[in-house]
Design an enzyme around this catalytic site. Structure first.
Site, PDB file in Angstrom:
ATOM      1  N   GLU A  19      21.744  61.200 -63.406  1.00 18.53           N
ATOM      2  CA  GLU A  19      21.168  60.517 -62.603  1.00 18.53           C
ATOM      3  C   GLU A  19      19.208  61.029 -62.652  1.00 18.53           C
ATOM      4  O   GLU A  19      18.669  60.198 -62.989  1.00 18.53           O
ATOM      5  CB  GLU A  19      21.453  59.824 -61.932  1.00 18.53           C
ATOM      6  N   LYS A 179      24.580  47.179 -55.542  1.00 14.13           N
ATOM      7  CA  LYS A 179      26.276  47.938 -55.086  1.00 14.13           C
ATOM      8  C   LYS A 179      26.049  49.294 -55.686  1.00 14.13           C
ATOM      9  O   LYS A 179      26.297  49.652 -56.441  1.00 14.13           O
ATOM     10  CB  LYS A 179      27.158  47.055 -55.382  1.00 14.13           C
ATOM     11  N   GLU A 182      25.873  55.416 -52.015  1.00 15.93           N
ATOM     12  CA  GLU A 182      25.260  56.676 -51.102  1.00 15.93           C
ATOM     13  C   GLU A 182      24.127  56.452 -50.098  1.00 15.93           C
ATOM     14  O   GLU A 182      24.303  56.848 -49.448  1.00 15.93           O
ATOM     15  CB  GLU A 182      24.834  57.603 -52.378  1.00 15.93           C
ATOM     16  N   ASP A 205      25.420  47.960 -64.334  1.00 15.42           N
ATOM     17  CA  ASP A 205      26.538  47.029 -64.325  1.00 15.42           C
ATOM     18  C   ASP A 205      26.011  46.107 -63.932  1.00 15.42           C
ATOM     19  O   ASP A 205      25.565  45.817 -62.695  1.00 15.42           O
ATOM     20  CB  ASP A 205      27.514  47.792 -63.944  1.00 15.42           C
TER      21      ASP A 205
HETATM   22  N1  SAH Z   1      33.145  56.908 -63.666  1.00 14.97           N
HETATM   23  C1  SAH Z   1      31.753  57.812 -63.570  1.00 14.97           C
HETATM   24  C2  SAH Z   1      31.139  57.605 -61.653  1.00 14.97           C
HETATM   25  C3  SAH Z   1      29.859  57.013 -61.498  1.00 14.97           C
HETATM   26  S1  SAH Z   1      30.568  56.648 -59.641  1.00 14.97           S
HETATM   27  C4  SAH Z   1      31.624  58.853 -64.224  1.00 14.97           C
HETATM   28  O1  SAH Z   1      32.864  58.599 -65.009  1.00 14.97           O
HETATM   29  O2  SAH Z   1      30.271  59.213 -64.865  1.00 14.97           O
HETATM   30  C5  SAH Z   1      28.868  55.645 -59.420  1.00 14.97           C
HETATM   31  C6  SAH Z   1      27.669  56.305 -59.074  1.00 14.97           C
HETATM   32  O3  SAH Z   1      26.720  55.614 -59.736  1.00 14.97           O
HETATM   33  C7  SAH Z   1      27.656  56.357 -57.874  1.00 14.97           C
HETATM   34  O4  SAH Z   1      26.665  57.483 -57.506  1.00 14.97           O
HETATM   35  C8  SAH Z   1      27.152  55.366 -57.092  1.00 14.97           C
HETATM   36  O5  SAH Z   1      25.954  55.163 -56.505  1.00 14.97           O
HETATM   37  C9  SAH Z   1      26.514  54.453 -58.790  1.00 14.97           C
HETATM   38  N2  SAH Z   1      26.930  53.027 -58.965  1.00 14.97           N
HETATM   39  C10 SAH Z   1      26.861  52.062 -60.093  1.00 14.97           C
HETATM   40  N3  SAH Z   1      27.498  51.115 -59.950  1.00 14.97           N
HETATM   41  C11 SAH Z   1      28.578  50.956 -58.842  1.00 14.97           C
HETATM   42  C12 SAH Z   1      29.098  50.024 -59.141  1.00 14.97           C
HETATM   43  N4  SAH Z   1      28.684  48.744 -59.398  1.00 14.97           N
HETATM   44  N5  SAH Z   1      29.403  49.924 -57.565  1.00 14.97           N
HETATM   45  C13 SAH Z   1      29.629  51.189 -56.662  1.00 14.97           C
HETATM   46  N6  SAH Z   1      28.282  51.677 -56.802  1.00 14.97           N
HETATM   47  C14 SAH Z   1      27.715  52.460 -58.563  1.00 14.97           C
END
Ligand code: SAH
Length: 244
Positions: A19, A179, A182, A205
């Protein structure tokens, strides 16, 4: 109120390296290493028109070898960053889920306003209920959003990428539209220090859409992070010209 043109110290807090990369590049920030030897939090710094930018990224977990995300590390990151850099404003830039019910599309960038809430701290006891939700104040960005054509909304934070029925009911109850995992933790730390807080979030998403969040997230992380950097640079530029 920061007087115009004096040296504003910006603290930008970001969860994931992927990011942060486009923003670090766009602002030509220099890598400064860890801010504390015991934690993975990494520091990048630079100047923009005579103002100071400190950007910190949570860093990678040495046990699981993934980016450290969520509220635990974010609280610590915000505390260490504020103590070390004494910022005039704290900005949490990152990605987030959006909602079809809010007509959100992938790559949309939102600013947090009027508040940042928690959706997974359910404490059904008088007053603790509100404490759990938090309702941390956000920097009043209405003039910025008008000038830059960005959207605002309530940011809603929890420690899971997915959601339970109860989470969703909570989110709907206060019309959360951004949503993440952090912002509320960082907003709380900023509030304790009486420093203005602003979240800038780009949609990876659609939470109430038809695709699995984790797949959509990975597919759209690059484009969302590029948009995030483009808009974050504009927001910071605006604040340097207009003051905080
Ligand atoms: N699966 C990802 C992990 C990222 S988790 C990987 O393998 O790299 C998601 C991160 O993006 C978190 O830092 C959160 O703040 C943000 N995020 C994006 N979409 C989100 C959602 N639908 N719900 C919660 N956090 C989300």
């Amino acid at each position: 109120m920061q007087s115009k043109n004096s040296n504003i110290r910006f603290l930008i807090i970001m969860a994931m390296h992927d990011e942060a990369k486009p923003l670090i590049n766009a602002m030509k920030l220099n890598e400064q290493g860890r801010i504390n030897p015991n934690y993975t939090i990494e520091h990048y710094s630079g100047q923009t028109s005579g103002h100071t930018i400190d950007l910190i990224v949570n860093g990678r977990c040495s046990v699981y070898n993934v980016d450290q995300i969520g509220t635990q590390v974010s609280t610590l990151c915000a505390h260490l960053g504020i103590e070390k850099f004494n910022p005039n404003i704290v900005i949490n830039a990152g990605t987030a889920g959006g909602f079809n019910s809010d007509n959100a599309t992938i790559g949309d960038v939102y600013l947090s306003y009027p508040a940042i809430n928690y959706h997974d701290r359910r404490i059904n006891i008088p007053d603790f209920k509100e404490y759990g939700i938090g309702q941390y104040p956000a920097y009043n960005c209405s003039t910025i959003t008008k000038a830059l054509g960005l959207r605002t909304g309530i940011v809603t934070t929890g420690n899971s990428l997915d959601y339970t029925e109860q989470d969703m009911a909570m989110i709907k109850s206060y019309n959360g539209v951004v949503k993440d995992m952090e912002a509320a933790a960082i907003a709380w730390v900023a509030q304790q220090h009486s420093i203005p807080f602003l979240a800038i979030k780009s949609k990876t998403d659609i939470v109430d859409g038809e695709h699995p969040t984790e797949r959509e997230f990975l597919q759209n992380l690059h484009i969302a992070s590029e948009n995030l950097a483009r808009q974050a640079v504009k927001v910071i530029d605006w604040l340097t010209k207009e003051g905080i």
